[in-house]
Design a protein around this motif. Structure first.
Motif, short mmCIF file in Angstrom:
data_model
loop_
_atom_site.label_atom_id
_atom_site.label_comp_id
_atom_site.label_asym_id
_atom_site.label_seq_id
_atom_site.Cartn_x
_atom_site.Cartn_y
_atom_site.Cartn_z
N ALA A 1 1.22 -1.09 0.29
CA ALA A 1 -0.69 -0.13 0.51
C ALA A 1 0.70 0.87 -0.07
O ALA A 1 0.23 1.83 -0.78
N LEU A 2 1.87 1.23 0.73
CA LEU A 2 2.80 2.77 0.90
C LEU A 2 3.33 2.12 -0.42
O LEU A 2 3.58 3.45 -0.71
N GLN A 3 4.39 1.60 -0.68
CA GLN A 3 4.40 1.72 -2.60
C GLN A 3 3.59 2.11 -3.37
O GLN A 3 4.29 2.98 -4.47
N PHE A 4 2.35 1.79 -3.28
CA PHE A 4 1.31 2.49 -3.82
C PHE A 4 1.13 3.67 -4.02
O PHE A 4 1.17 4.80 -4.78
N LEU B 1 1.38 6.77 -6.78
CA LEU B 1 0.63 7.53 -6.97
C LEU B 1 0.65 8.71 -6.88
O LEU B 1 0.39 9.81 -8.01
N GLY B 2 1.51 9.29 -5.79
CA GLY B 2 1.78 10.92 -5.41
C GLY B 2 2.79 11.57 -6.43
O GLY B 2 2.90 12.17 -7.12
N GLU B 3 4.17 10.72 -6.76
CA GLU B 3 4.38 10.60 -8.32
C GLU B 3 4.18 11.54 -9.43
O GLU B 3 4.04 11.88 -10.05
N GLU B 4 2.98 10.19 -10.02
CA GLU B 4 1.79 10.77 -10.88
C GLU B 4 1.07 11.68 -11.22
O GLU B 4 1.11 12.36 -12.04
N ILE B 5 0.50 11.52 -9.76
CA ILE B 5 -0.19 13.01 -9.74
C ILE B 5 0.71 14.34 -9.86
O ILE B 5 0.17 15.70 -10.18
N HIS B 6 1.78 14.46 -9.24
CA HIS B 6 3.05 15.56 -8.92
C HIS B 6 2.46 15.43 -10.82
O HIS B 6 3.66 17.21 -11.28
N SER B 7 3.12 15.12 -11.08
CA SER B 7 3.78 14.92 -12.36
C SER B 7 2.86 16.06 -13.46
O SER B 7 2.67 15.92 -14.63
N VAL B 8 1.17 15.88 -13.27
CA VAL B 8 0.22 16.28 -14.00
C VAL B 8 0.07 18.01 -13.88
O VAL B 8 0.15 18.33 -12.86
N VAL B 9 0.53 18.85 -14.88
CA VAL B 9 -0.39 19.80 -14.24
C VAL B 9 -1.63 20.09 -15.16
O VAL B 9 -2.17 19.83 -16.27
N VAL B 10 -2.11 21.03 -14.22
CA VAL B 10 -3.87 21.11 -14.82
C VAL B 10 -3.92 23.25 -15.52
O VAL B 10 -3.04 23.55 -15.51
N SER C 1 -6.84 28.84 -14.68
CA SER C 1 -6.54 30.01 -15.13
C SER C 1 -5.07 30.25 -14.31
O SER C 1 -4.16 30.79 -14.95
N THR C 2 -4.31 29.52 -13.71
CA THR C 2 -2.82 29.36 -13.22
C THR C 2 -2.96 27.79 -13.90
O THR C 2 -2.94 27.16 -13.42
N GLU C 3 -1.69 27.85 -13.61
CA GLU C 3 -0.36 26.45 -13.64
C GLU C 3 -0.28 25.89 -12.25
O GLU C 3 0.57 26.63 -11.41
N ARG C 4 -0.75 24.60 -11.25
CA ARG C 4 -0.18 24.11 -10.45
C ARG C 4 -0.35 22.45 -10.48
O ARG C 4 -1.41 22.00 -11.08
N ASN C 5 0.23 22.17 -9.88
CA ASN C 5 0.19 20.62 -9.91
C ASN C 5 -0.95 19.66 -8.64
O ASN C 5 -1.81 20.91 -8.08
N LEU C 6 -1.50 18.91 -9.22
CA LEU C 6 -2.36 18.32 -8.31
C LEU C 6 -1.96 17.70 -7.40
O LEU C 6 -0.60 17.70 -7.19
N GLN C 7 -2.38 17.93 -5.99
CA GLN C 7 -2.09 17.41 -4.84
C GLN C 7 -2.36 16.09 -3.96
O GLN C 7 -3.56 15.79 -4.35
N LEU C 8 -1.72 15.30 -3.39
CA LEU C 8 -2.37 13.87 -2.83
C LEU C 8 -2.24 14.26 -1.13
O LEU C 8 -1.15 14.75 -0.86
N VAL C 9 -3.63 14.21 -0.67
CA VAL C 9 -4.00 14.56 0.81
C VAL C 9 -3.87 12.59 1.23
O VAL C 9 -5.19 11.86 0.75
N SER D 1 6.83 11.36 2.65
CA SER D 1 6.58 13.03 2.40
C SER D 1 7.08 13.41 1.65
O SER D 1 7.10 14.89 1.12
N ASN D 2 8.38 13.00 1.00
CA ASN D 2 8.11 13.56 -0.69
C ASN D 2 7.35 13.20 -1.84
O ASN D 2 7.28 13.91 -3.39
N PHE D 3 5.80 12.27 -1.67
CA PHE D 3 5.36 11.96 -2.14
C PHE D 3 3.47 12.33 -2.22
O PHE D 3 3.15 12.24 -2.83
N VAL D 4 3.43 12.90 -0.80
CA VAL D 4 2.42 13.13 -0.13
C VAL D 4 2.04 14.36 -0.11
O VAL D 4 3.03 15.33 0.56
#
Length: 191
Positions: free
Chosen positions: A14-17, A21-30, A33-41, A66-69
């Motif tokens: 689960a932690l590896q997942f 998931l954090g890596e993938e979410i942070h790589s997506v730019v939405v 009106s402004t560009e910002r990355n998605l966040q994982l909580v 901590s670097n992924f979430v």
């Protein structure tokens, strides 16, 4: 022993997942009106004892993610149950949960502690003291009970929560957050 090994293996997976998931979410730019990355909580539950069990989310897990979430939603309510009616979110329990989660180096982890969203209950519980029944109550229910039974509010210092008793066909105890109890939890979250 096999069950514990299986739980630990599942937790590692689960932690590896979550890391992936954090890596993938942070790589997506939405593009908005402004560009910002998605966040994982990541939602984490509190330990159920005063010591971390091997399968509990703990300081090592907290740091490894901590670097992924971007944030951790820590549920610090639903402490009691119908078999043991007590305050919903005792302040001492919130403190011990935070200490267990952050570990002995909490003072050195200011940037990690900034990521913790402390869950606070905005509902209460009405426990029938005989029969083990209970119900969650909202503000309107609480006010109705106060109007109908005109109970004396009591303060439980150790837990930092208000409560009262009333009697209908059964004796009840009601725990419900007050401005004071919420303020104390906000102070705890800030510290």
């Amino acid at each position: 022993m096999e069950q514990l090994k299986k739980k630990l293996a599942n937790m590692h997976t689960a932690l590896q997942f979550i890391k992936k998931l954090g890596e993938e979410i942070h790589s997506v730019v939405v593009k908005r009106s402004t560009e910002r990355n998605l966040q994982l909580v990541y939602v984490i539950g509190p330990p159920r004892t005063d010591r971390l069990q091997e399968y509990d989310f703990g300081p090592e897990d907290f740091r490894s993610l901590s670097n992924f979430v971007d944030g951790y939603s820590l549920m610090t309510y639903d402490f009691s149950n119908p078999q043991n009616p007590r305050p919903n979110a005792p302040l001492v329990w919130i403190r011990s949960t935070m200490k267990l989660l952050l570990g002995p180096h909490a003072a050195d982890s200011q940037n990690l502690t900034q990521k913790v969203f402390l869950g606070i209950n905005f509902y209460g519980n009405d426990y029938a003291l005989q029969g083990g029944t209970w119900q969650a109550i909202l503000g309107r229910d609480y006010l109705s009970l106060l109007e109908k039974h005109k109970p004396q509010l009591k303060w439980e210092k150790k837990s930092g929560e208000h409560f009262f008793f009333y009697t209908d066909e059964n004796k009840h105890v009601v725990f419900y957050p007050s401005l004071l109890s919420i303020a104390m939890r906000l102070d705890e979250a800030r510290s």
